[in-house]
Design a protein around this motif. Structure first.
Motif, short mmCIF file in Angstrom:
data_model
loop_
_atom_site.label_atom_id
_atom_site.label_comp_id
_atom_site.label_asym_id
_atom_site.label_seq_id
_atom_site.Cartn_x
_atom_site.Cartn_y
_atom_site.Cartn_z
N THR A 132 -27.06 18.22 25.06
CA THR A 132 -25.72 17.62 25.06
C THR A 132 -24.66 18.65 25.41
O THR A 132 -23.73 18.36 26.18
CB THR A 132 -25.41 17.01 23.68
OG1 THR A 132 -26.50 16.16 23.29
CG2 THR A 132 -24.13 16.18 23.73
N GLY A 133 -24.81 19.86 24.85
CA GLY A 133 -23.84 20.91 25.16
C GLY A 133 -23.81 21.22 26.64
O GLY A 133 -22.73 21.26 27.26
N PHE A 134 -24.98 21.41 27.24
CA PHE A 134 -25.04 21.74 28.66
C PHE A 134 -24.69 20.54 29.55
O PHE A 134 -24.14 20.72 30.64
CB PHE A 134 -26.41 22.29 29.03
CG PHE A 134 -26.60 23.74 28.70
CD1 PHE A 134 -25.73 24.70 29.21
CD2 PHE A 134 -27.63 24.15 27.87
CE1 PHE A 134 -25.89 26.04 28.90
CE2 PHE A 134 -27.80 25.49 27.55
CZ PHE A 134 -26.91 26.44 28.07
N THR A 135 -25.00 19.32 29.09
CA THR A 135 -24.65 18.14 29.89
C THR A 135 -23.14 18.05 30.09
O THR A 135 -22.66 17.90 31.21
CB THR A 135 -25.17 16.85 29.22
OG1 THR A 135 -26.60 16.88 29.21
CG2 THR A 135 -24.69 15.62 29.97
N PHE A 136 -22.39 18.14 28.99
CA PHE A 136 -20.93 18.09 29.10
C PHE A 136 -20.38 19.33 29.79
O PHE A 136 -19.45 19.26 30.59
CB PHE A 136 -20.30 17.93 27.71
CG PHE A 136 -20.44 16.56 27.13
CD1 PHE A 136 -19.94 15.45 27.80
CD2 PHE A 136 -21.08 16.36 25.92
CE1 PHE A 136 -20.07 14.17 27.27
CE2 PHE A 136 -21.22 15.08 25.37
CZ PHE A 136 -20.71 13.99 26.06
N ALA A 138 -21.72 17.80 18.90
CA ALA A 138 -21.78 16.34 19.04
C ALA A 138 -23.22 15.88 19.18
O ALA A 138 -23.62 14.85 18.61
CB ALA A 138 -20.97 15.90 20.25
N GLY A 139 -24.03 16.63 19.91
CA GLY A 139 -25.44 16.29 20.09
C GLY A 139 -26.22 16.35 18.80
O GLY A 139 -27.03 15.46 18.51
N VAL A 140 -26.00 17.38 18.00
CA VAL A 140 -26.71 17.54 16.72
C VAL A 140 -26.32 16.42 15.75
O VAL A 140 -27.19 15.81 15.11
CB VAL A 140 -26.40 18.92 16.10
CG1 VAL A 140 -26.89 18.99 14.66
CG2 VAL A 140 -27.04 20.03 16.93
#
Length: 324
Positions: free
Chosen positions: A296-300, A226-228
């Motif tokens: 984004t991956g680590f945030t979620f 999603a971030g990319v």
């Protein structure tokens, strides 16, 4: 589950719990991805073409830039601006997730729309990011300047940077770059949340293993993708923001090559198109995509872990669900 869902474990959490989980997620993630952020900012601010054949270009590739920064500024340089960046991440995470959970709950309880739908997630994500952006913009400007400066430093530390910007440029200088930020943040954050929700559904459909479906690996993979996607679609506005944030700070950029001054967003876009071509709008995209994937991956990933942890601490006998 990110976003209001009466069947979710996080539905039992209070606003303070959500703010705590969002802040903790931002704190841990920022410490992990800071080097990517420094690289991205350095690339975005370079006027010269990225090529080893261009003797005026200070940076011309990811690995070369890493080696150059380490050679000239040593390892701590990859965490330049880390104090305001951490304050930014903690504050941004709290405001964004509290706003997002509130807005999706409002949609769920006050309308006939599905709060987990792509469109609802998009608009709620965009609005929550707007609120968070306005709250942290001064910290973002300070972080950018501290990460952008070379040696010798113009700003000795965070406190010195605050004093210098205020005394030399005025209060409004802390909000430089706000226009392109707000223009970009609605689709960027909107796509982050909506793609994350959509990709989690797609992941459950594609991946056959039940263990892989329920594990935190799904949150990280879907968040990274999603971030990319979000960053690629909205990237030029991030570059405009960084260029505008260092206006009035040109003396600290002299060692890095050419500098430009811009009168505003439109002038910035026009100068980049004229002097650097279409590729100029995507300078720094490579480290930015790496950062977006991990951030984004680590945030979620961390947000959902902290939500589950807080729920387990507060309700060891099972989730206390709210009436929807």
């Amino acid at each position: 589950m990110v976003g209001y869902d009466p069947d979710s474990e996080c539905a039992s959490l209070t606003t303070v719990d959500i703010a705590t989980a969002g802040s903790a997620s931002g704190f841990v993630t920022r410490a992990m991805i800071s080097p990517f952020d420094v690289l991205k900012i350095r690339f975005q601010l370079q006027i010269e073409t990225f090529s080893a054949r261009n003797p005026q270009a200070k940076y011309h590739g990811l690995w070369q830039a890493v080696c150059k920064i380490f050679q000239e500024e040593r390892l701590p340089a990859f965490w330049k601006g880390h104090v305001p960046a951490q304050l930014l991440s903690v504050t941004y995470g709290a405001v964004q997730f509290v706003s997002f959970e509130f807005l999706t709950k409002l949609v769920h309880q006050g309308t006939s729309y599905d709060a987990r739908g792509f469109t609802v997630q998009f608009f709620c994500g965009g609005l929550s990011a707007c609120a968070a952006t306005v709250a942290v913009q001064p910290l973002d400007t300070l972080r950018t300047r501290l990460a952008a400066q070379g040696e010798p430093k113009i700003y000795r530390n965070f406190r010195h940077a605050v004093a210098c910007v205020y005394q030399q440029e005025g209060l409004l200088s802390f909000y430089k770059g706000l226009s392109p930020t707000l223009i970009a943040i609605v689709p960027y954050a909107g796509f982050q949340f909506s793609f994350y929700s959509l990709l989690k559904k797609l992941y459950d459909w594609i991946v056959p293993s039940e263990e892989m479906k329920t594990g935190n690996i799904k949150n990280f993979v879907c968040g990274s993708c999603a971030g990319v996607l979000s960053k690629t679609l909205t990237y030029p506005f991030d570059l405009f923001k960084k260029r505008l944030q260092v206006a009035g700070f040109e003396q600290a950029r002299a060692a890095f090559g050419q500098v430009r001054t811009y009168s505003g967003l439109v002038d910035c876009a026009q100068q980049i198109a004229r002097d650097e071509g279409a590729r100029g709008f995507f300078k720094g995209l490579s480290p930015s995509l790496l950062k977006a994937a991990f951030a984004t991956g680590f945030t979620f990933f961390w947000y959902e872990i902290f939500c589950s942890f807080l729920r387990a601490v507060k309700y060891p006998n099972g989730p206390k669900k709210q009436e929807g």
